[in-house]
Design a protein around this motif. Structure first.
Motif, PDB file in Angstrom:
ATOM      1  N   ASN A  27      -4.318   8.473  79.559  1.00 50.54           N
ATOM      2  CA  ASN A  27      -4.621   8.393  78.186  1.00 50.54           C
ATOM      3  C   ASN A  27      -5.448   9.524  77.752  1.00 50.54           C
ATOM      4  N   GLN A  28      -5.160  10.545  76.629  1.00 52.25           N
ATOM      5  CA  GLN A  28      -5.866  11.464  76.099  1.00 52.25           C
ATOM      6  C   GLN A  28      -6.794  10.875  75.028  1.00 52.25           C
ATOM      7  N   ASN A  34      -1.178   8.625  73.084  1.00 50.59           N
ATOM      8  CA  ASN A  34      -1.265   9.823  73.655  1.00 50.59           C
ATOM      9  C   ASN A  34      -1.416   9.727  74.833  1.00 50.59           C
ATOM     10  N   THR A  35      -0.329  10.017  75.419  1.00 53.93           N
ATOM     11  CA  THR A  35      -0.470   9.831  77.060  1.00 53.93           C
ATOM     12  C   THR A  35       0.123  11.398  77.754  1.00 53.93           C
ATOM     13  N   THR A  36      -0.373  11.698  79.047  1.00 54.31           N
ATOM     14  CA  THR A  36      -0.267  12.697  79.493  1.00 54.31           C
ATOM     15  C   THR A  36      -0.111  12.706  80.923  1.00 54.31           C
ATOM     16  N   LYS A  38      -1.159  14.313  84.782  1.00 56.15           N
ATOM     17  CA  LYS A  38      -1.838  15.349  85.363  1.00 56.15           C
ATOM     18  C   LYS A  38      -1.617  15.298  86.739  1.00 56.15           C
TER      19      LYS A  38
END
Length: 142
Positions: A27-28, A34-36, A38
């Motif tokens: 989670n940013q 708002n996930t990403t 990595k």
């Protein structure tokens, strides 16, 4: 693609060293919407292999107990400090149709129309008050 070609791809992807793989969902700014992801190349390839295994599993299942069946994926190699994990995939043979919408079509209710009219009326009143006030101030000055 045939199952044989998919299995060849999986075996090539799994030749990566799992200890070098980096992959995680985050989670940013701690915002749950708002996930990403990595990941490094090895991590992406290993996760791709898990997805391809799931695609083969679809062909091996009967789907008699319902439209959706769970399939557990191996996440033991992913980043342990990630914010969340996907431990399974819900497999289905259902195909996407136009009727399958993530969000239902929005229909404006009478309350929505009333709200629009109220906001529009308020803006018009404020504009009239601003014009009348400006004229009054100009008359005082001149």
């Amino acid at each position: 693609m045939t199952q044989k070609s998919i299995k060849n791809i999986i075996s090539n992807l799994e030749n990566n060293k799992k200890e070098e793989a980096f992959f995680g969902f985050y989670n940013q700014d701690r915002d749950e919407y708002n996930t990403t992801i990595k990941a490094n190349r090895q991590g992406l390839e290993l996760f791709s292999a898990e997805l391809l295994k799931a695609s083969i599993e679809i062909e091996n299942r009967d789907f008699k107990n319902g439209e959706i069946e769970p399939y557990e994926i191996d996440i033991s190699w992913t980043d342990l400090n990630a914010d969340f994990y996907f431990e399974s995939i819900e497999l289905t043979k259902k195909t996407k149709t136009i009727e399958d919408k993530i969000f239902p079509e929005y229909k404006e209710t009478w309350k929505d129309k009333l709200y629009k009219c109220f906001i529009g009326g308020a803006i018009i009143c404020l504009m009239l008050i601003l014009i009348i006030g400006s004229i009054t101030v100009l008359k005082w000055i001149f």
